[in-house]
Design a protein around this motif. Sequence first.
Motif, PDB file in Angstrom:
ATOM      1  N   LEU A 128      34.879  35.084  26.457  1.00  0.00           N
ATOM      2  CA  LEU A 128      33.358  34.717  26.914  1.00  0.00           C
ATOM      3  C   LEU A 128      33.535  33.564  28.040  1.00  0.00           C
ATOM      4  O   LEU A 128      34.084  32.590  28.213  1.00  0.00           O
ATOM      5  CB  LEU A 128      32.979  33.612  25.683  1.00  0.00           C
ATOM      6  N   HIS A 177      27.623  31.465  28.637  1.00  0.00           N
ATOM      7  CA  HIS A 177      27.014  31.193  27.294  1.00  0.00           C
ATOM      8  C   HIS A 177      25.473  30.395  27.710  1.00  0.00           C
ATOM      9  O   HIS A 177      25.563  29.197  27.493  1.00  0.00           O
ATOM     10  CB  HIS A 177      27.666  30.638  26.192  1.00  0.00           C
ATOM     11  N   ALA A 194      25.117  35.798  26.233  1.00  0.00           N
ATOM     12  CA  ALA A 194      26.692  35.736  26.700  1.00  0.00           C
ATOM     13  C   ALA A 194      26.871  36.636  27.427  1.00  0.00           C
ATOM     14  O   ALA A 194      26.563  38.008  27.312  1.00  0.00           O
ATOM     15  CB  ALA A 194      27.280  35.440  25.093  1.00  0.00           C
ATOM     16  N   LEU A 196      30.713  38.510  28.219  1.00  0.00           N
ATOM     17  CA  LEU A 196      32.270  38.667  28.050  1.00  0.00           C
ATOM     18  C   LEU A 196      32.865  39.801  28.796  1.00  0.00           C
ATOM     19  O   LEU A 196      32.251  40.791  29.550  1.00  0.00           O
ATOM     20  CB  LEU A 196      32.169  39.300  26.667  1.00  0.00           C
ATOM     21  N   GLU A 225      26.940  39.965  11.030  1.00  0.00           N
ATOM     22  CA  GLU A 225      27.345  40.472  12.382  1.00  0.00           C
ATOM     23  C   GLU A 225      26.231  41.160  13.291  1.00  0.00           C
ATOM     24  O   GLU A 225      25.641  42.011  12.550  1.00  0.00           O
ATOM     25  CB  GLU A 225      28.474  41.333  12.140  1.00  0.00           C
ATOM     26  N   ALA A 266      35.833  40.947  19.648  1.00  0.00           N
ATOM     27  CA  ALA A 266      34.601  39.988  19.824  1.00  0.00           C
ATOM     28  C   ALA A 266      33.511  40.374  18.873  1.00  0.00           C
ATOM     29  O   ALA A 266      33.003  41.501  18.956  1.00  0.00           O
ATOM     30  CB  ALA A 266      34.285  40.015  21.362  1.00  0.00           C
ATOM     31  N   ARG A 267      33.065  39.062  18.407  1.00  0.00           N
ATOM     32  CA  ARG A 267      31.888  39.322  17.441  1.00  0.00           C
ATOM     33  C   ARG A 267      30.974  38.364  17.444  1.00  0.00           C
ATOM     34  O   ARG A 267      31.359  37.171  17.678  1.00  0.00           O
ATOM     35  CB  ARG A 267      32.248  39.638  15.967  1.00  0.00           C
ATOM     36  N   LEU A 268      29.603  38.636  17.602  1.00  0.00           N
ATOM     37  CA  LEU A 268      28.282  37.665  17.561  1.00  0.00           C
ATOM     38  C   LEU A 268      28.023  37.547  16.004  1.00  0.00           C
ATOM     39  O   LEU A 268      27.322  38.584  15.458  1.00  0.00           O
ATOM     40  CB  LEU A 268      27.312  37.756  18.338  1.00  0.00           C
ATOM     41  N   GLN A 315      36.641  30.486  17.501  1.00  0.00           N
ATOM     42  CA  GLN A 315      35.001  30.635  17.344  1.00  0.00           C
ATOM     43  C   GLN A 315      34.648  29.591  18.244  1.00  0.00           C
ATOM     44  O   GLN A 315      34.826  28.403  18.554  1.00  0.00           O
ATOM     45  CB  GLN A 315      34.919  30.250  15.907  1.00  0.00           C
ATOM     46  N   TRP A 352      30.245  32.998  18.125  1.00  0.00           N
ATOM     47  CA  TRP A 352      31.117  33.966  18.548  1.00  0.00           C
ATOM     48  C   TRP A 352      32.619  33.795  17.988  1.00  0.00           C
ATOM     49  O   TRP A 352      33.073  32.556  18.256  1.00  0.00           O
ATOM     50  CB  TRP A 352      31.268  33.874  20.373  1.00  0.00           C
TER      51      TRP A 352
END
Length: 228
Positions: free
Chosen positions: A41, A44, A118, A120, A145, A159-161, A180, A223
């Motif tokens: 990341l 943001h 964001a 990445l 998610e 990577a997950r939001l 996180q 995140w």
Amino acid sequence: MPVALYAGSDRSSATAAGRVTRHSFSFGADYDPANLGFGPLVCHNDDRLEPGAGYPEHPHTDLEIVTWVLEGALVHTDTTGSRHVLGAGRAQVLSAGAGIRHSEVADPASGRCRFVQAWLVPTTPGGEPSYVLGEAPPPASGLVEVAGGSGLPVATSGARLLVARLAAGRSVTLPDDPRQHVFAATGRATVDDLELGAGDAARVSDEPGRPVRALEDTELLVWSFAAP
């Protein structure tokens, strides 16, 4: 520190015609070598736009750009031919790949717009640019998610939001990942004993499964990264 607070009042900001942007990481002229990113990341940003204001067409390369709208609606156009209006509670993912141009402005018909975006670093650079728009997630008491995992595809491995809308007194548990980035977009919440106000963030390292509890109605953006 395993859990560190980054106060919203300490973030740098930039203003332009009809636009105020607050940066969680080093950005543009506000260069901070100690705050270049967190895992993959690298940006943001929290944007607030007047109707019709925003970002005219500009280029990106080798970035995964994930946008979550909190208020109003955002008009997105890009050189893949996509043109969509992204309303509050929806996400989009723009994969810049080898190169893309896009614009984003507040939909004049929807009033003021606030969104979090964001950036990445993708796992593999280059490739074909792409765009995908998500549906509004179903009401849920926990983290949902919206990008990565079971959400919209993101070309950054692990990577997950995740997003949660928590009523006062409700709690969620952070994922079992090494890192996180926990952002209180609205409201007030605690990560363990660390209190987050609206606009504050916590960065959690090697402390998976931490509890987050809403002290008032809170919209939480998390995140989560499967690799350090």
